[in-house]
Design an enzyme around this catalytic site. Structure first.
Site, PDB file in Angstrom:
ATOM      1  N   HIS A  52       0.330  -8.251  -0.012  1.00  0.00           N
ATOM      2  CA  HIS A  52       1.138  -7.953  -1.316  1.00  0.00           C
ATOM      3  C   HIS A  52       1.318  -6.595  -1.570  1.00  0.00           C
ATOM      4  CE1 HIS A  52      -3.457  -6.714  -1.322  1.00  0.00           C
ATOM      5  NE2 HIS A  52      -3.023  -5.935  -2.328  1.00  0.00           N
ATOM      6  N   CYS A  59      -9.171  -3.285  -9.135  1.00  0.00           N
ATOM      7  CA  CYS A  59      -8.421  -1.948  -9.347  1.00  0.00           C
ATOM      8  C   CYS A  59      -8.984  -1.300 -10.701  1.00  0.00           C
ATOM      9  CB  CYS A  59      -6.914  -2.088  -9.010  1.00  0.00           C
ATOM     10  SG  CYS A  59      -6.681  -2.492  -7.474  1.00  0.00           S
ATOM     11  N   LYS A  93      -0.756   4.049  -4.790  1.00  0.00           N
ATOM     12  CA  LYS A  93      -2.119   4.220  -4.084  1.00  0.00           C
ATOM     13  C   LYS A  93      -1.932   3.045  -2.970  1.00  0.00           C
ATOM     14  CE  LYS A  93      -4.113   1.178  -7.438  1.00  0.00           C
ATOM     15  NZ  LYS A  93      -4.457  -0.145  -6.824  1.00  0.00           N
ATOM     16  N   ASP A 113      -0.185  -0.483  -6.279  1.00  0.00           N
ATOM     17  CA  ASP A 113      -0.346  -0.651  -4.686  1.00  0.00           C
ATOM     18  C   ASP A 113       0.784  -0.212  -4.339  1.00  0.00           C
ATOM     19  OD1 ASP A 113      -3.254  -0.995  -5.084  1.00  0.00           O
ATOM     20  OD2 ASP A 113      -3.115  -3.341  -4.563  1.00  0.00           O
ATOM     21  N   ASP A 141      -1.635  -1.262 -12.386  1.00  0.00           N
ATOM     22  CA  ASP A 141      -1.248  -2.340 -11.024  1.00  0.00           C
ATOM     23  C   ASP A 141      -0.404  -3.577 -11.871  1.00  0.00           C
ATOM     24  OD1 ASP A 141      -2.241  -0.328  -9.670  1.00  0.00           O
ATOM     25  OD2 ASP A 141      -3.759  -1.867  -8.563  1.00  0.00           O
ATOM     26  N   HIS A 174       1.439  -0.556  -0.606  1.00  0.00           N
ATOM     27  CA  HIS A 174       1.108  -0.904   0.969  1.00  0.00           C
ATOM     28  C   HIS A 174       2.139  -0.974   1.800  1.00  0.00           C
ATOM     29  CE1 HIS A 174      -2.777  -1.694  -0.841  1.00  0.00           C
ATOM     30  NE2 HIS A 174      -2.638  -2.865  -1.188  1.00  0.00           N
TER      31      HIS A 174
END
Length: 190
Positions: free
Chosen positions: A74, A138, A99, A55, A13, A57
């Site tokens: 975020h 993470c 993810k 990430d 990340d 999202h």
């Protein structure tokens, strides 16, 4: 530190939103970029696989405050904040691991809801070296899941920083990873 057949590298990340100026910055997170670049190149030179998690999202993700989660919005898919840090030099052939894509389920670990463990096994990987952001979320979750998946894990201490929502979170995460069997590597370069 040796890098040989059966090794892989995981960058966790290193995205704009987790660096200074981003939506959820880790203090000095951008300073990890040259360190991770050196390690990634060393793994590439050794012809060992490199993975980079992010990430990814959807809008209105369950981890966002608007839905009762702990974080500001975020790393929203396709946004500037979800992009890797612009100076991160991912070698050709780096595999991306997305993810946190389920809007109703959080996922800190690069293994959670992904095929990372299967990919590593299919490549004959036995040992995983990890660095990135954030050490206490993470990175911690990815390291502990890698251990649970029966991989030997090395954490690059100088290539991992904590967000430290609570003082001492980083130290607690380190202690937890060591207790699980993780080797801590203190060298800044390979």
């Amino acid at each position: 530190m040796d890098i040989s057949s059966g090794d892989a590298f995981l960058i966790v990340d290193l995205q704009r939103d987790f660096c200074p100026g981003g939506a959820l910055p880790v203090r000095d997170g951008h300073l990890l970029v040259p360190i991770l670049n050196h390690w990634a190149q060393a793994f590439a030179d050794a012809r060992c696989p490199i993975f980079a998690s992010r990430d990814w999202h959807p809008p209105h993700h369950v981890s966002f405050r608007e839905r009762g989660g702990p974080w500001p919005p975020h790393c929203i898919q396709h946004s500037a904040g979800a992009a890797f840090h612009p100076d991160l030099a991912l070698p050709e052939g780096t595999t991306l691991i997305n993810k946190g894509m389920d809007p109703d389920r959080d996922a800190y670990s690069a293994f959670d809801g992904t095929d990372l463990a299967l990919r590593l096994r299919n490549l004959g990987i036995r040992r995983l070296t990890v660095g990135g952001l954030a050490l206490d979320y993470c990175v911690r979750a990815s390291v502990l899941d890698a251990v649970r998946e029966a991989f030997t894990v090395r954490l690059l201490r100088k290539a991992s920083l904590a967000v430290e929502v609570h003082p001492g979170d980083g130290d607690q995460a380190l202690a937890e990873m060591v207790a699980a069997g993780t080797e801590i590597i203190e060298e800044a370069t390979p």
